[in-house]
Design a protein around this motif. Structure first.
Motif, PDB file in Angstrom:
ATOM      1  N   ASN A 286     -35.835 -42.772 121.113  1.00  0.00           N
ATOM      2  CA  ASN A 286     -35.817 -43.490 122.397  1.00  0.00           C
ATOM      3  C   ASN A 286     -34.360 -43.638 122.839  1.00  0.00           C
ATOM      4  O   ASN A 286     -33.447 -43.163 122.148  1.00  0.00           O
ATOM      5  CB  ASN A 286     -36.534 -44.839 122.276  1.00  0.00           C
ATOM      6  N   ALA A 287     -34.128 -44.315 123.961  1.00  0.00           N
ATOM      7  CA  ALA A 287     -32.777 -44.352 124.537  1.00  0.00           C
ATOM      8  C   ALA A 287     -31.756 -44.936 123.567  1.00  0.00           C
ATOM      9  O   ALA A 287     -30.654 -44.393 123.402  1.00  0.00           O
ATOM     10  CB  ALA A 287     -32.800 -45.149 125.833  1.00  0.00           C
ATOM     11  N   ARG A 291     -28.705 -42.971 121.656  1.00  0.00           N
ATOM     12  CA  ARG A 291     -27.332 -43.448 121.862  1.00  0.00           C
ATOM     13  C   ARG A 291     -26.562 -43.401 120.526  1.00  0.00           C
ATOM     14  O   ARG A 291     -25.402 -43.005 120.487  1.00  0.00           O
ATOM     15  CB  ARG A 291     -27.385 -44.888 122.410  1.00  0.00           C
ATOM     16  N   HIS A 292     -27.231 -43.786 119.430  1.00  0.00           N
ATOM     17  CA  HIS A 292     -26.595 -43.718 118.108  1.00  0.00           C
ATOM     18  C   HIS A 292     -26.182 -42.287 117.764  1.00  0.00           C
ATOM     19  O   HIS A 292     -25.109 -42.043 117.227  1.00  0.00           O
ATOM     20  CB  HIS A 292     -27.569 -44.212 117.024  1.00  0.00           C
ATOM     21  N   ILE A 293     -27.085 -41.355 118.069  1.00  0.00           N
ATOM     22  CA  ILE A 293     -26.840 -39.965 117.693  1.00  0.00           C
ATOM     23  C   ILE A 293     -25.693 -39.380 118.519  1.00  0.00           C
ATOM     24  O   ILE A 293     -24.780 -38.762 117.988  1.00  0.00           O
ATOM     25  CB  ILE A 293     -28.136 -39.131 117.873  1.00  0.00           C
TER      26      ILE A 293
END
Ligand SMILES: [Zn+2]
Ligand SMILES: [Zn+2]
Length: 390
Positions: A286-287, A291-293
């Motif tokens: 999910n968003a 974002r972490h990746i």
């Protein structure tokens, strides 16, 4: 305990001890493994070669530069000498008959460089393939492998380090290809060995460290894994593989950071990465997960691309053919820009760090004990030559 049983156990223990700390005189290497040669010539360079059939009957004897040609057929192979057939069958040994025997193997059905070897050659046919086994003196195998694993024009102390860890690694893995009838293959799966070395500096380093191996305090061989460049930090064995070894610890390495393998960049398509995560891990980030990746930062090494699923960076590295797992990510339009450090898995000895240490005057003992924490150099003896001169 009865006296004879005590004596038996003593002898058994001595036998184990002797066996555990010796180096075989020769090693069997599966050469041109995976190449399935169809036609090649065999040229003796030094000594003489006796061609023996499976019943140990002598077919002929070859002097230096009297070559033969081996050609694969539908259910075996044929050997030609001066355009005449001298053998047809599926099994043959070309056995050195002098003290020093070496030969040249020239592939004739493809654009592969000729290779030189010491020792004997066994040719067998099975599963529609020619299997070639080079029975080489153990230390000749070590020298050849030092050359192919570390290249030319290196510092002599670095060559000594390589000789010791290559010898140790080979001894630890002698059972790897037992089912195929040889000890080690000639690919990076074992260690790269594309023939003997004639580099005088490599031969000198191998001679100077003859029989030296790296062991733990119980005189047990350690797992001397190595890689090209750690990018400034090596990896704990258990962060990549199932086993934790007390000597394979993560270390900060300042010596490889300006070397050729220290940095890399790569552009990774977002669609490709999303497809991989979905297919291989049923993971549709999910968003906030994405974002972490797309903002992954590695100032020190991390091991997973996402904090929740624990998808290992080594899987991403293998799938996308990246140089290492030690990279940071920046999003750029429809791709991710990877800025990476190092080359290879990162466990054990960092070759470019070890090269720099050798240049700066570190000894092989210091270099080895840095990358293999607490390990030590031990002298093992070679088993006597097992064959009689003919
Ligand atoms: Zn192998
Ligand atoms: Zn390093």
């Amino acid at each position: 305990m009865p006296r004879n049983i005590v004596i038996y156990w003593l002898l058994f223990a001595m036998h184990l001890g002797l066996h555990a700390s010796t180096i075989p005189s020769h090693v069997d290497i599966g050469i041109f493994s995976g190449q399935n040669l169809r036609k090649f010539s065999f040229v003796p360079l030094t000594g003489r070669y006796i061609i023996c059939d499976p019943d140990h009957k002598k077919v002929t004897e070859l002097k230096p530069f009297s070559s033969i040609i081996v050609q694969r057929q539908n259910n075996g192979f044929t050997i030609f000498q001066d355009d005449s057939v001298i053998y047809t069958g599926s099994d043959i040994t070309l056995q050195g008959g002098a003290f020093n025997n070496s030969f040249l193997l020239v592939p004739m059905d493809r654009n592969t460089e000729p290779r030189m070897y010491d020792g004997d050659l066994t040719i067998s046919f099975s599963d529609r393939r020619l299997g070639l086994i080079n029975t080489a003196p153990f230390e000749s195998y070590v020298a050849g492998t030092v050359q192919w694993e570390s290249g030319h024009n290196r510092h002599e102390e670095f060559y000594k380090v390589q000789a010791v860890i290559i010898r140790t690694y080979a001894l630890s893995n002698l059972q790897r290809h037992r089912r195929q009838g040889f000890h080690l293959c000639d690919q990076v799966h074992c260690q790269a060995y594309y023939g003997k070395s004639i580099n005088p500096n490599i031969l000198e380093a191998v001679k100077a460290t003859r029989g030296m191996v790296v062991t733990d305090h119980n005189n047990k061989l350690i797992n001397t894994v190595y890689h090209a460049n750690c990018g400034g930090q090596t990896v704990n064995s258990e962060d990549l593989w199932p086993h934790s070894y007390p000597y394979l610890r993560s270390r900060n390495d300042i010596y490889c950071r300006s070397m050729p393998g220290a940095q890399w960049e790569h552009s990774l398509s977002i669609a490709d990465l999303r497809r991989y995560l979905s297919h291989a891990h049923n993971f549709q980030p999910n968003a906030s997960q994405w974002r972490h990746i797309e903002t992954l930062r590695q100032n020190t090494r991390k091991h997973h691309i996402d904090p929740e699923r624990n998808i290992h960076l080594s899987e991403i590295r293998d799938h996308f053919g990246l140089r290492s797992t030690y990279f940071s990510v920046t999003p750029r339009n429809d791709s991710l820009h990877l800025q990476g450090r190092g080359f290879g898995h990162g466990v054990g000895l960092c070759q470019e760090g070890a090269m720099q240490r050798a240049e700066k005057g570190y000894s092989k003992e210091e270099i080895l004990s840095f990358y293999y924490l607490g390990a030590r150099l031990t002298q093992w003896e070679h088993q006597p030559l097992f064959r009689q001169e003919k």
